[in-house]
Design a protein around this motif. Structure first.
Motif, PDB file in Angstrom:
ATOM      1  N   VAL A  85       0.713  -1.181  -0.116  1.00  0.00           N
ATOM      2  CA  VAL A  85      -0.050   0.061   0.023  1.00  0.00           C
ATOM      3  C   VAL A  85       0.699   1.379  -0.069  1.00  0.00           C
ATOM      4  CG1 VAL A  85      -1.684   1.204   1.248  1.00  0.00           C
ATOM      5  CG2 VAL A  85      -1.950  -1.329   1.075  1.00  0.00           C
ATOM      6  N   ALA A  86       2.053   1.235   0.811  1.00  0.00           N
ATOM      7  CA  ALA A  86       2.657   2.189   0.767  1.00  0.00           C
ATOM      8  C   ALA A  86       3.523   2.650  -0.545  1.00  0.00           C
ATOM      9  CB  ALA A  86       3.945   2.035   1.809  1.00  0.00           C
ATOM     10  N   GLY A  87       3.925   1.438  -1.313  1.00  0.00           N
ATOM     11  CA  GLY A  87       4.272   1.700  -2.563  1.00  0.00           C
ATOM     12  C   GLY A  87       3.418   2.174  -3.532  1.00  0.00           C
ATOM     13  N   ALA A  88       2.017   1.934  -3.474  1.00  0.00           N
ATOM     14  CA  ALA A  88       1.053   1.999  -4.315  1.00  0.00           C
ATOM     15  C   ALA A  88       0.763   3.938  -3.968  1.00  0.00           C
ATOM     16  CB  ALA A  88      -0.286   1.398  -3.980  1.00  0.00           C
ATOM     17  N   THR A  89       0.603   4.137  -3.039  1.00  0.00           N
ATOM     18  CA  THR A  89       0.527   5.527  -2.336  1.00  0.00           C
ATOM     19  C   THR A  89       1.539   6.429  -3.020  1.00  0.00           C
ATOM     20  OG1 THR A  89      -0.395   4.819  -0.271  1.00  0.00           O
ATOM     21  CG2 THR A  89       0.206   7.175  -0.435  1.00  0.00           C
ATOM     22  N   ALA A  90       2.779   6.033  -3.062  1.00  0.00           N
ATOM     23  CA  ALA A  90       4.169   6.924  -3.433  1.00  0.00           C
ATOM     24  C   ALA A  90       3.890   6.842  -5.035  1.00  0.00           C
ATOM     25  CB  ALA A  90       5.133   6.240  -3.140  1.00  0.00           C
ATOM     26  N   ARG A  91       2.982   6.129  -5.747  1.00  0.00           N
ATOM     27  CA  ARG A  91       2.796   6.229  -7.235  1.00  0.00           C
ATOM     28  C   ARG A  91       1.470   6.649  -7.491  1.00  0.00           C
ATOM     29  NH1 ARG A  91       6.251   2.333  -5.267  1.00  0.00           N
ATOM     30  NH2 ARG A  91       8.242   1.669  -6.505  1.00  0.00           N
ATOM     31  N   GLY A  92       0.991   7.376  -6.758  1.00  0.00           N
ATOM     32  CA  GLY A  92      -0.344   7.805  -6.751  1.00  0.00           C
ATOM     33  C   GLY A  92      -1.716   6.796  -7.159  1.00  0.00           C
ATOM     34  N   ILE A  93      -1.505   5.526  -6.725  1.00  0.00           N
ATOM     35  CA  ILE A  93      -2.350   4.565  -6.994  1.00  0.00           C
ATOM     36  C   ILE A  93      -3.172   4.356  -5.964  1.00  0.00           C
ATOM     37  CG2 ILE A  93      -2.852   2.015  -7.558  1.00  0.00           C
ATOM     38  CD1 ILE A  93       0.136   2.506  -8.804  1.00  0.00           C
ATOM     39  N   ALA A  94      -4.412   4.330  -5.933  1.00  0.00           N
ATOM     40  CA  ALA A  94      -5.399   4.285  -4.908  1.00  0.00           C
ATOM     41  C   ALA A  94      -5.629   2.578  -4.634  1.00  0.00           C
ATOM     42  CB  ALA A  94      -6.895   4.607  -5.231  1.00  0.00           C
ATOM     43  N   VAL A  95      -5.851   2.204  -3.294  1.00  0.00           N
ATOM     44  CA  VAL A  95      -6.135   0.704  -2.983  1.00  0.00           C
ATOM     45  C   VAL A  95      -7.385   0.726  -2.176  1.00  0.00           C
ATOM     46  CG1 VAL A  95      -5.322  -1.001  -1.671  1.00  0.00           C
ATOM     47  CG2 VAL A  95      -3.443   0.383  -3.068  1.00  0.00           C
ATOM     48  N   ALA A  96      -8.082  -0.091  -2.542  1.00  0.00           N
ATOM     49  CA  ALA A  96      -9.389  -0.465  -1.774  1.00  0.00           C
ATOM     50  C   ALA A  96      -9.690  -1.754  -1.364  1.00  0.00           C
ATOM     51  CB  ALA A  96     -10.621   0.250  -2.466  1.00  0.00           C
ATOM     52  N   ASN A  97     -10.133  -1.960  -0.211  1.00  0.00           N
ATOM     53  CA  ASN A  97     -10.563  -3.425   0.213  1.00  0.00           C
ATOM     54  C   ASN A  97     -12.006  -3.327   0.219  1.00  0.00           C
ATOM     55  OD1 ASN A  97     -11.227  -1.978   2.433  1.00  0.00           O
ATOM     56  ND2 ASN A  97     -10.189  -3.310   4.141  1.00  0.00           N
ATOM     57  N   THR A  98     -12.552  -4.486   0.769  1.00  0.00           N
ATOM     58  CA  THR A  98     -13.869  -4.915   0.627  1.00  0.00           C
ATOM     59  C   THR A  98     -14.481  -5.178   2.156  1.00  0.00           C
ATOM     60  OG1 THR A  98     -13.721  -5.840  -1.573  1.00  0.00           O
ATOM     61  CG2 THR A  98     -15.979  -5.894  -0.509  1.00  0.00           C
ATOM     62  N   PRO A  99     -14.655  -4.193   2.792  1.00  0.00           N
ATOM     63  CA  PRO A  99     -14.537  -4.220   4.465  1.00  0.00           C
ATOM     64  C   PRO A  99     -15.459  -4.701   4.940  1.00  0.00           C
ATOM     65  CG  PRO A  99     -14.809  -1.846   3.771  1.00  0.00           C
ATOM     66  CD  PRO A  99     -14.673  -2.641   2.336  1.00  0.00           C
ATOM     67  N   ASP A 100     -16.871  -4.649   4.325  1.00  0.00           N
ATOM     68  CA  ASP A 100     -17.992  -5.080   4.956  1.00  0.00           C
ATOM     69  C   ASP A 100     -19.082  -6.262   4.450  1.00  0.00           C
ATOM     70  OD1 ASP A 100     -18.891  -3.588   2.704  1.00  0.00           O
ATOM     71  OD2 ASP A 100     -19.743  -2.020   3.901  1.00  0.00           O
TER      72      ASP A 100
END
Length: 326
Positions: A85-100
């Motif tokens: 996730v940190a690597g994605a953030t540094a590259r401007g990529i959003a990450v989402a889970n399916t939490p519920d």
């Protein structure tokens, strides 16, 4: 020539059906399904992808460097430790889970395990099958809920529901979660506690935290030694939260009386794992999330949030909102 529609790559999925293809295709997106097990396979399969739908495939920083068009990663599930996730953030990529999609199921499975250990059901079942018939002999250590404590480690969607259910059954509930205000824990009728104190007072410890560098092997030889003799452990979260070798040793010594585990450091659980033969252990095959309802909801929700993101609608489950500032 017109630009082709964005491509979504399903890196891997063992879920039945074609719900992602239906939902993404109906939104005018191209879909490619792969069966990636390694980072290199992801890099090859998704080289021109705008979004990924990921179950277990590793999404590492070197992979992200090779996916020039990638803007969004949607996880088929709650945990996201397979994604950098940190690597994605540094590259401007959003990450989402399916939490519920499976909160009720996991909370119910957890409480079933809590009660099975509290009432010594695995031991009693084996005793009857072995020809014994002694409630007072094989049931030694059975708990009365109103005289027992459950420590809930992690007070998110699932942990808070587990705490609510445990309190309704009569248990004293102590909660450790440094990311939740103590006032919120008290308002729910529970007792906030530092981790060491929660482990020290609990008859049953149940884990509900994400797997990160800080939480990996949260329960290890040292922390389990701080638990009261005869305590029990429930884990329906992530196997990596527990040092399994240390747990097997604590079970063999009797310091930990029992454990109920739905998740493991390596899955499927190795035939050579000492947990298979440790005393007082209840094992299930990463099944806490499952019901026909949750199985239907998971791929639909994970695919739907890709559509929402690419069409500019809010995605509340993005785990790295700071991606937009990079």
């Amino acid at each position: 020539m017109a630009e082709p529609p964005p491509l979504v790559v399903v890196t891997d999925s063992d879920l039945p059906g074609d719900a992602p293809e239906q939902i993404l295709g109906a939104a005018g997106l191209r879909v490619r399904r792969a069966s990636c097990r390694s980072a290199e396979e992801v890099a090859r399969a998704a080289r021109d992808a705008t979004a990924l739908l990921v179950q277990w495939a590793p999404i590492t920083a070197p992979v992200l460097d090779r996916l020039d068009r990638l803007r969004f990663v949607s996880r088929l599930g709650i945990g996201h430790d397979m994604i950098d996730v940190a690597g994605a953030t540094a590259r401007g990529i959003a990450v989402a889970n399916t939490p519920d999609y499976c909160v009720e199921e996991v909370a119910a499975h957890t409480i079933a395990m809590v009660m099975a250990l509290a009432r010594r059901l695995p031991v009693l079942d084996r005793a009857v099958r072995d020809g014994r018939w002694s409630a007072t002999g094989d049931g030694v250590g059975a708990l009365r809920p109103s005289r027992a404590s459950v420590a809930v480690i992690g007070f998110g969607r699932i942990g808070s529901l587990v705490a609510e259910h445990a309190r309704a059954l009569g248990f004293r509930v102590v909660v450790h979660d440094p990311n939740v205000e103590e006032a919120a824990v008290r308002a729910a009728g529970h007792e906030p506690s530092p981790l060491e104190e929660a482990l020290a007072v609990a008859d049953i410890v149940t884990l509900h935290v994400p797997l990160t560098d800080l939480t990996r092997r949260l329960l290890n030889g040292e922390t389990m030694a701080r638990m009261r003799p005869g305590a029990r452990i429930v884990n329906t979260c992530r196997g990596g939260l527990i040092d399994e070798t240390a747990l097997a040793e604590a079970l063999a010594s009797g310091h930990v009386a029992a454990a109920a585990l739905d998740v493991f450091e390596q899955e499927p659980l190795s035939a050579a794992s000492p947990l298979r033969h440790a005393p007082g252990v209840l094992l299930t095959p990463h099944a806490a999330w499952y019901s026909p309802d949750s199985l239907e909801e998971l791929p639909r929700r994970a695919a739907r949030q890709i559509v929402d993101f690419l069409e500019g609608r809010p995605v509340p489950s993005i785990v790295n909102p700071e991606y937009a500032s990079t």
